[in-house]
Scaffold this motif. Structure first.
Motif: not given
Lengths: 260, 257
Positions: A86-88, A90-94, A99, A255-260
């Motif tokens: 749901s793209d929410f 992103q709010e936490m990851f930025v 982490r 790793r999976n979030e950033k190294n796409r």
């Protein structure tokens, strides 16, 4: 207040707020214990308990309490996949937080949610007249928090490898439901065939369930018939698994979030 | 003065992808500048923004935001920037105010409290002043996000992203799906905060008229920069003074396809 601690509380608070607005989840929290304790537990108690030498309904009650604490935390962590879809997320990851803060906040929040859901089991036990030693039960409930932590860390490891809600819906029941039986939530597992024995000892829920039972039955005559390992052994294994799952899960997630 | 955003030889190739999505691009943005990154779908705009906002790792190259390396100082970078994503990143089950409170607490602006009434007066005043400027009422703040219109959600995201007073605001297609009036209101507000706070704005958009007022525009296609400069300079070079940026853009994209 420390910035990271403040963020942990905000993330945890969000999960509790969401639970209180989710009537379906609250209603369903009554349904599973009702099936497991009310139907399965009662029928086993009526048919096979006499040969076991202990009250199977009480055995199931403590097992379901531990299982709910473990499973609710694990499934709550999986909701991060929903947040990602749901793209929410992103709010936490930025946000300028680590982490580990996000994961710790989620585990704390879902552990609190699990305790709220466990209230339904306690109410059910009261209504059904299960012969519970309430003093013992209340004393072991804080230890249930450790079952939540283990469930949460297990959820992190599973979730870190899931690509979306659809795969979560497919994978999560597959890794959780077999553990109900392997961990002996409502079936004694002191004697198992070799393969099931190995699987049972691999399943993390086994240690959460056995830990709470060990504390509840400690010093009672049926202790040796029910408990697999001493609470200290369970606590040690749970601590090792917690650190392993949390570290590996957070690393993989990052790793999976950033190294796409 | 060193640029607030500096990108040098940036390259990004996704796993299992044969070609890079962003291929050796370099540009810089000055403090307070209104900068726009333009290009067709799949050109590499969102990839570039994701790397600059630290949510995606780069394959090679150097990226600095506010003199901080996006790879090694990502948490510090995140404290300096605000982002409005292509897709709304709001929790639909929380109220508008709860979304703002969540953000403010993640950024360490105010101590977390479970209820709005328990939050500090400073928090309440900041929320009030921000929402008043953008036209959200107290009633709107108590609505769950799932009951809000698309325009209102965008306004809420802007209020939220400005709570921590970012030096740079990244806007990834912020007006997609908005009606013309909502778009106008949004731009009036963004112009206002840019003038008052000196905020640097980094925009990607498909509405080329939104980029007409930019200080500088960078057009990318197939992951490479194909034009860079002020809108008037780009128009002069490709289609002449009395044309629009859209006309120049279309010509550039056709020539580089």
């Amino acid at each position: 207040m420390n910035h990271e601690l403040n963020a942990i509380l905000a993330i945890a608070g969000r999960d509790v707020t969401k639970l209180l607005r989710d009537r379906t989840r609250i209603i369903f929290s009554f349904m599973f214990p009702l099936i497991f304790i009310g139907i399965l537990g009662q029928s086993l108690q009526a048919n096979v308990a006499s040969s076991l030498g202990f009250n199977l309904l009480l055995f199931t009650f403590i097992g379901v309490t531990a299982q709910t604490l473990f499973q609710s935390s694990a499934s709550g962590i999986i909701s991060l996949v929903t947040d990602r879809d749901s793209d929410f997320a992103q709010e936490m990851f930025v946000a300028p937080i680590s982490r580990y803060t996000i994961i710790t906040g989620k585990i704390l929040g879902e552990s609190t949610v699990s305790f709220i859901l466990v209230l339904s089991i306690l109410i059910l036990g009261l209504i059904m007249g299960i012969p519970i030693d309430w003093t013992r039960l209340i004393l072991i409930l804080p230890a249930g928090f450790l079952a939540c932590l283990l469930g949460g860390a297990f959820g992190v490891l599973i979730m870190s490898n899931l690509s979306g809600v659809q795969s979560a819906n497919q994978v999560f029941p597959f890794v959780i439901f077999p553990q109900f039986f392997l961990a002996g939530v409502f079936n004694p597992i002191t004697h198992l065939p070799p393969l099931l024995f190995v699987l049972s000892r691999i399943a993390p829920m086994t240690y959460a369930v056995d830990f709470l039972r060990g504390l509840y039955y400690f010093g009672r005559p049926e202790y040796s018939l029910i408990v697999l390992h001493s609470p200290l052994v369970n606590l040690t294994i749970m601590s090792i698994l917690f650190l392993l799952y949390l570290t590996a899960g957070t690393y993989l997630l990052n790793r999976n979030e950033k190294n796409r | 003065m060193s640029p607030i955003i500096s990108v040098k030889n940036l390259k990004k190739r996704y796993r299992n992808s044969p070609a890079p999505s962003v291929d050796d691009i370099s540009f810089s943005v000055k403090k307070g500048e209104f900068f726009s990154l333009l290009g067709p779908n799949g050109a590499g705009k969102t990839t570039t923004i994701s790397i600059l906002t630290t949510t995606l790792s780069k394959t090679s190259g150097d990226c600095f935001v506010a003199d901080l390396d996006v790879t090694t100082q990502s948490a510090s970078v995140r404290a300096k920037i605000g982002i409005i994503f292509q897709n709304p990143s709001l929790d639909k089950n929380l109220t508008a105010e709860e979304n703002i409170r969540f953000h403010a607490c993640l950024y360490g602006l105010f101590p977390y409290r479970p209820l709005y009434t328990q939050m500090s007066n400073d928090y309440k005043n900041q929320v009030k002043s921000l929402t008043e400027v953008i036209g959200l009422t107290a009633t709107d703040l108590n609505k769950q996000v799932k009951d809000m219109s698309g325009g209102m959600k965008r306004k809420l995201e802007i209020v939220r992203s400005l709570m921590h007073k970012p030096e740079i605001l990244f806007l990834d297609e912020p007006t997609s799906g908005l009606d013309p009036l909502s778009r106008k209101n949004l731009w009036d507000y963004l112009t206002h905060i840019r003038k008052n706070n000196g905020t640097t704005i980094f925009l990607t958009t498909h509405y080329l008229e939104e980029a007409e007022g930019c200080d500088n525009v960078c057009i990318i296609n197939h992951g490479k920069i194909v034009a860079y400069g002020s809108p008037s300079a780009i128009k002069k070079q490709y289609t002449g003074h009395h044309t629009t940026l859209e006309q120049a853009y279309l010509k550039i994209i056709q020539e580089t396809n």
